[in-house]
Every structure is written in C-alpha cells, then in structure tokens.
Design an enzyme around this catalytic site. Sequence first.
Site, short mmCIF file in Angstrom:
data_model
loop_
_atom_site.label_atom_id
_atom_site.label_comp_id
_atom_site.label_asym_id
_atom_site.label_seq_id
_atom_site.Cartn_x
_atom_site.Cartn_y
_atom_site.Cartn_z
N ARG A 116 156.48 60.83 95.18
CA ARG A 116 156.24 62.45 95.52
C ARG A 116 155.41 62.50 96.65
NH1 ARG A 116 155.36 65.34 90.33
NH2 ARG A 116 153.68 63.47 90.47
N SER A 184 150.31 53.72 90.59
CA SER A 184 150.22 53.47 89.33
C SER A 184 151.02 52.14 88.80
CB SER A 184 150.99 54.48 88.39
OG SER A 184 150.46 55.78 88.72
N ASP A 237 147.68 57.17 87.73
CA ASP A 237 147.97 58.41 87.13
C ASP A 237 147.00 58.98 86.22
OD1 ASP A 237 148.75 56.36 85.63
OD2 ASP A 237 150.86 56.97 85.06
MG MG Z 1 154.07 59.64 84.54
#
Ligand code: MG
Length: 509
Positions: A116, A184, A237
């Site tokens: 994103r 992540s 994250d």
């Molecule tokens: Mg997540």
Amino acid sequence: MGGGGGGGGRGVWFGVAAGCAAAACVIAVALVSRRVKSHRRWQRAAELVAEFEEGCATPVGRLKQVVDAMVVEMHAGLASDGGSKLKMLLTYVDSLPHGSEKGIYYALDLGGTNFRVLQVQLGGKGSNILKQKVERQPIPQELMTTTCEKMFGFIASKLKQFVEKEEESREGTSETRALGFTFSFPVKQNSVSSGVLIKWTKGFSIEDAFNKDIVACLQEALTKEGLNMQVAVLVNDTVGTLALGHYHDQDTVAAVIIGTGTNACYVERTDAIIKYQGLLTNYGGMVINMEWGNFWTSHLPRTLYDIELDEDSPNRTDQGFEKMISGMYLGEIARRVLFKIAVESEVFGDVGSKLSQPFALSTPLMATIHEDDSADLREVKRIFEQILQIPDIPLKTRRLVVKVCDIVSRRAARLVAAGIVGILKKIGRDGSGPSTSGRPRGEPRRTVVAVEGGLYERYSLFRDYVDEAIVEILGDVAQNIFLKTTVDGSGTGAALLAAAHLSNRKSYI
Ligand code: MG
Ligand code: ADP
C-alpha cells in the site's frame, strides 16, 4: 416363528401376534443397542473434549508463570543476540509521534500479498490527521521471486504514479518528500533508516536481497524513477502500530499485533538494552521489536494437537507462541480436535468429510461458530453443511463444536494477556515494582497498549477473554491498563514516524 397348529383363525391370529412381539423385541434390542452405541460415542466425544480442555487449562497461577517466563526471556534477548528465542530486535526508533507533527508525509507498507502507498497530512498540535489517502496494489506473483531491482522498481513506479496523482492539485514543490517504509519481514537494523533482511517469509523469495540494505534498494529505485523522496524510517508493522497509538495517546508504551501472525514491540530504557551498550547514546529509550511469535516456555499449555500441528508445519519448532495464538492457526487447532472426535466417536457420521483437510476450518469461521448465539446454533449447522460438508449435525453435537472453539480461543486470548502483562512487568507498569519516574508511590499511572489485527478487531469474545485475564492477573492495577484498538498502524504509523524523525522539535522517548 411359533404358532399352534390347528389351523383355526385364532391360531393364526396368535401366531401373527407372537411374530409381532418377536419383531418388536428385535427392534427394541436394535434400538437399545443403537442407543448404547450412541451413548458410547458421546462418552468418547465428551472425553476427548474434556481431555483437550484440561490440556489447554490456563488457571491464573499458570498465566503468572508465563508472565514471569516472558520477563526472563526478554532480559535474555536484550543481553545478547541469540540469548533467547525472543530476538528483541533493536529498531533505532528513539522518538515517537506525539500529535504536534505537521506537513505531508508518505508511507509504503510492504509485508504480504498487497502493498500500500499512503499520504498523510498532519496539521500540528491538536488537529490530528487532517487527511489521508491510501492506495492498495497487489504484488504480481512473479515479482515475489524476481530480483531486488525489478521488485523495488515496480514499487517505486507505483509510488510515483500515486504521488503525481495526489499532488496534481498542489503547486509543484521542490522540497524532498519524506517516506516511512513498513517492511514486515525480519530485518537486522543498523540505524532507523537502514537494515538487512534476515529471511523472507510469506511466499517472497528474492535471492539477491540478502545482505543488502533494503532501504538502499528502495532509495535507488526511487531515484531512478526521478522521485524526490527520502526514506526516513524503516519499521515493521508492530512499530507502526505503536507510533499510531502514541500519536493519539502518549501513555502508549507497547503495541501488539494479533492478525494472521502475532508480534509485539515496546519502549525500553536504553540502559536496559545490554547488547546495545557499545553503541550507547544519551537517548532515554528505544523501541524494541520483540518478534514474540517465537516466544517459548515449558509453562505454555501444549497439547498433542499443538505438537502435531507443529510437526506438520513448514517451520517446525519455530513460532511456538504464534502457533497457539494467531489467526493463521486457531481454526486449524480446532479442526484437528474435531477431526479426532470424528474419527474416534463418529458423532459427525462419515469421516471422509472436509474435516480431514488441513486448514479447512479458517479462524474467521471458527469465530462465527463460537459467536453463534441463536438458540439452535444455526450458523454452526450452516458452516458444517456448506464448508465442511457434514449435514444434519444434531444440536447436542453443535454444542460440542462450540465448546471446542471456545477452548481454543480462550487459551489463545489468555496467553496474549499473559504476554502483555509480561511486557508491562518488564517495564515496571504492572504495579509490582517500586514506582518509577519519580512519581509518588501508589499514584495510579495510565498505561496504554495499542492492539491491532483482524483477529483482535473482529472477534469480540476473544477480546473479552483477553480483558478478563488481564484483570485476573493484575487485580486492581488492571484499572489503569487500557488496550486500545488502532486501525492501520502499519501504514499510517510509518508516515507518522517519518514525521517524528524529521521534526526539528524531535522529542526523545
Ligand atoms: Mg497486518
Ligand atoms: P494481516 O495479519 O494478514 O496483516 P489482518 O490484521 O487483517 O491481516 O488479520 C487477518 C487475520 O485475522 C486473518 O488471517 C484471520 O485469521 C483473522 N480474522 C479476520 N477476521 C476474523 C474474524 N471475524 N474472527 C476471527 N479472526 C479473524
């Protein structure tokens, strides 16, 4: 069949009657034997559930042992690299956003099947986040196993398109834009804006990424695209979630993710990070990424089902805590128990059902079963029929299924609670140690933990069990502990961290 001779009408009648009686007797015997069988099946099914429940037991005494083990492992992981199954990774994040950041910041969130891009507009003190734009892009399968250059080139081109679209209406700016990069995957960082990949997970496998600075790869791609943008922070994250929590509430000291996987991070005093001593600066604290999914202690209530799940997993002996807690596994644990019941008791009829297929029962489905509050447990029936292809299970059996899901979920939630209290104990926020930071003894101190992830957000019985266990472990102190759900910390949090790190009024934690 007996029957008098004599051939009279009465005799025939008598014979028929006797025959009926014998048949009734056979039917009755069959019924009784069926009932006995059914009773035995039930007994076996109930026995298996009772055994499972016992194996998963988390009385408060055991939870406190888990809390203490968590503290011990945290110390060990902070003492040296490899000192514990808890990696306790340094993040070099030494300042967290606090609400007075101002300007436009970008973030890139990479860590799964989608990535994103985000733009966040911050208005300074008291105005919170003014505006936020998000765009989600699927990562083409072939890019997940390509070269670093191609992968980051693709991301940079998408980011450029996004920036151009968002800035169309604004006057052209020559200022360098700041980007927070959420990556992540496990990374060994050397600074807040650099780090080397430890291993790929989640289907990614880009060979030439090893031993390369991930930020340098991205920065190079951005420059090639002609984007005037600087990667200000590299985080995962969990750290993003902590940042978002702290932006809204400065009493936030830790963050926990409970989604497909699980992890936690928290603010540690720099002098408690023994393995960091050589590099000690005068900063007060640093965020530590625990990678707590890999936590292990013999006090964890482990059953045969957990052992078998681990043995069948591609990452055997890894992520032991995660395998008892996170969304990836809870449904599968329940399925394994139900399958065993199916095989040994036949209460579900034919065993050749979907119940034998690994991961056939997802965690959201398990939650739906658990939360079915209709009198006849309609949802349980529907899921068994439609998803597992087991029709017509009686109400009594449906109740048994709900019970199994309850046991799995309750254990997971209570272990999460123990983990959270472990963190609080490590930093002196569990009410057990002497008061820190010069506060008068006994004065209650608010402590907030930011929590994020689909499992926690969308499974209310799970949340209730977490809360309940924290109260059981901490008693009155729990009144000052607040778990706050954040949404999209992994994206927004990274942009906020970029802002905090570039702020000329940087405030250290
Ligand atoms: Mg997540
Ligand atoms: P991720 O962890 O992949 O970044 P999320 O935080 O959205 O994504 O978490 C998704 C996970 O949350 C799913 O894999 C699933 O296990 C779990 N989940 C999603 N919805 C529910 C639900 N209604 N009940 C229980 N668990 C859920």
